[in-house]
Design a protein around this motif. Structure first.
Motif, PDB file in Angstrom:
ATOM      1  N   ARG A  15       0.818  -1.220   0.000  1.00 17.36           N
ATOM      2  CA  ARG A  15       0.000   0.000   0.000  1.00 17.36           C
ATOM      3  C   ARG A  15       0.848   1.265   0.000  1.00 17.36           C
ATOM      4  O   ARG A  15       0.314   2.371  -0.087  1.00 17.36           O
ATOM      5  CB  ARG A  15      -0.971  -0.006   1.192  1.00 17.36           C
ATOM      6  N   ASP A 185       1.211   1.406   7.188  1.00 18.78           N
ATOM      7  CA  ASP A 185       0.692   0.740   5.992  1.00 18.78           C
ATOM      8  C   ASP A 185       0.567   1.675   4.813  1.00 18.78           C
ATOM      9  O   ASP A 185       0.755   1.272   3.681  1.00 18.78           O
ATOM     10  CB  ASP A 185      -0.731   0.216   6.285  1.00 18.78           C
ATOM     11  N   GLU A 186       0.160   2.909   5.097  1.00 12.57           N
ATOM     12  CA  GLU A 186      -0.246   3.832   4.038  1.00 12.57           C
ATOM     13  C   GLU A 186       0.636   5.077   4.061  1.00 12.57           C
ATOM     14  O   GLU A 186       1.264   5.378   5.074  1.00 12.57           O
ATOM     15  CB  GLU A 186      -1.702   4.244   4.262  1.00 12.57           C
ATOM     16  N   ALA A 188      -0.065   8.092   4.542  1.00 18.31           N
ATOM     17  CA  ALA A 188      -0.357   8.992   5.668  1.00 18.31           C
ATOM     18  C   ALA A 188       0.356   8.550   6.937  1.00 18.31           C
ATOM     19  O   ALA A 188       0.627   9.369   7.824  1.00 18.31           O
ATOM     20  CB  ALA A 188      -1.866   9.061   5.915  1.00 18.31           C
TER      21      ALA A 188
ATOM     22  N   ARG B 135      -3.085  11.992  15.875  1.00 16.30           N
ATOM     23  CA  ARG B 135      -2.604  11.618  14.555  1.00 16.30           C
ATOM     24  C   ARG B 135      -2.207  12.881  13.785  1.00 16.30           C
ATOM     25  O   ARG B 135      -2.885  13.899  13.875  1.00 16.30           O
ATOM     26  CB  ARG B 135      -3.716  10.864  13.832  1.00 16.30           C
ATOM     27  N   ARG B 218     -10.267  -2.465   4.601  1.00 18.61           N
ATOM     28  CA  ARG B 218     -10.169  -1.678   5.833  1.00 18.61           C
ATOM     29  C   ARG B 218     -11.584  -1.444   6.374  1.00 18.61           C
ATOM     30  O   ARG B 218     -12.511  -1.171   5.622  1.00 18.61           O
ATOM     31  CB  ARG B 218      -9.477  -0.350   5.539  1.00 18.61           C
TER      32      ARG B 218
END
Lengths: 224, 224
Positions: A15, A185-186, A188, B135, B218
């Motif tokens: 990803r 994973d991503e 972001a 985050r 997801r």
């Protein structure tokens, strides 16, 4: 405590393909694995890599090319499972009949620190199952000692695992850790590594040209 | 410990406009606020809402329509700031000259529990500044007792706040909590509320027709 660290050598971190080449994804995944192994050892754990293929690391490696759920369940079977021909659980059972707990910690928890893992391990010594959820209901890390506990990593696995624990009468506690709750994973997620990471993965990203950029409101990792 | 909970009555939760109407966003933001206020009180804190306009809640309310950074800094000034004409810090200063710490906890931390807040408050009694990052480098909650500590909520404010603490010689500790680290801003965050929330916000989402859906890989919150 033995700490199993599953690691996929086959197309790791797909990803991230929008921002990293296949070779880079392999290098970055390896940097994260090394960070996790260091943190586990610093927290007093005995790491063992559970890899889909051979991988050259210091800790012992078990190769199992089955899907994650099957490979982890085989590892749990071998460690906390009760041999059906041996109800006393000879070998692994403590003097009170309880099993020595085993931990499973994902290899992409690039923010994991010894302190965060220490909290997980401590919780797992007190409860039958202690678990650190990830974003989207994933299961990022857990410790289990209940002989019947098994995993199923599909979907919102955290909720499934909590239900499995309830079904077998295992005491379940959640471990509230942002560091263990952040799997990378991503794209972001890369910003989290740059903001909070202190190890090889953060260094790798910086050397690859990534830096934080707050010009679009939310902070992102952008490549120069 | 006094716990200031900033709350915007003006177009709350605008990043949820794709999935909630303006009225619904107001109701949902209020449900999250009530959950946070309950958790603060259950953790032994004394909540005070710092709102941009009048809001009808049980705890005391301070209305300040300035931007968040200015309003929070005014509150810090009034509580832990040292009066320049009074170096002894009379009134707020403890017997050792240190200030009574004050906490600032965002109103959209829908996963906050008394246990998570308790960890934050305890860390804030030991260090000059204790902070739970969100985050993307946001600052979701903190406790401060250092008279010179002030906030700047723009960009990756967590890093800025850590730097501000270093500049004024304040001891800084990070609080590693996924619950305090999850602010609910975007549609993807709603799944976190459905998975982990135990209060009014989770109930509100369910009654509004939201449910978890794992069919796309997801886990997401989708509306029926």
């Amino acid at each position: 405590m033995e700490v199993i660290v599953p690691f996929s050598t086959d197309r790791p971190k797909s990803r991230l393909s929008g921002v990293l080449s296949p070779d880079e994804r392999g290098e970055f995944a390896r940097a994260m694995l090394d960070d996790v192994l260091d943190a586990v050892a610093a927290a007093g754990g005995e790491p063992r890599v559970l890899a889909t293929d051979a991988v050259n690391v210091d800790p012992p490696v078990t190769v199992d090319d089955r899907p994650l759920t099957d490979a982890v369940n085989a590892a749990l079977d071998a460690r906390i499972g009760v041999d059906p021909e041996d109800d006393a659980g000879e070998g692994d059972a403590g003097t009170d009949g309880s099993q020595e707990p085993v931990a499973v910690v994902m290899a992409d928890l690039a923010l994991a620190t010894p302190a965060a893992l220490d909290r997980l391990f401590a919780a797992g010594r007190d409860a039958d199952v202690a678990m650190a959820p990830g974003r989207g209901g994933g299961t990022n890390a857990f410790v289990a000692s209940h002989p019947e506990f098994r995993v199923d990593y599909h979907g919102a696995s955290y909720l499934d695992h909590r239900e499995i624990a309830a079904e077998i009468g295992a005491e379940f506690v959640a471990v509230d850790s942002r560091r263990l709750g952040t799997d990378v994973d991503e794209p972001a997620d890369l910003a989290e590594v740059l903001i909070h990471g202190e190890g090889r993965a953060a260094t790798w990203l910086r050397e690859a040209g990534f830096a934080l950029d707050a010009s679009e409101g939310r902070v992102a990792a952008v490549r120069k």
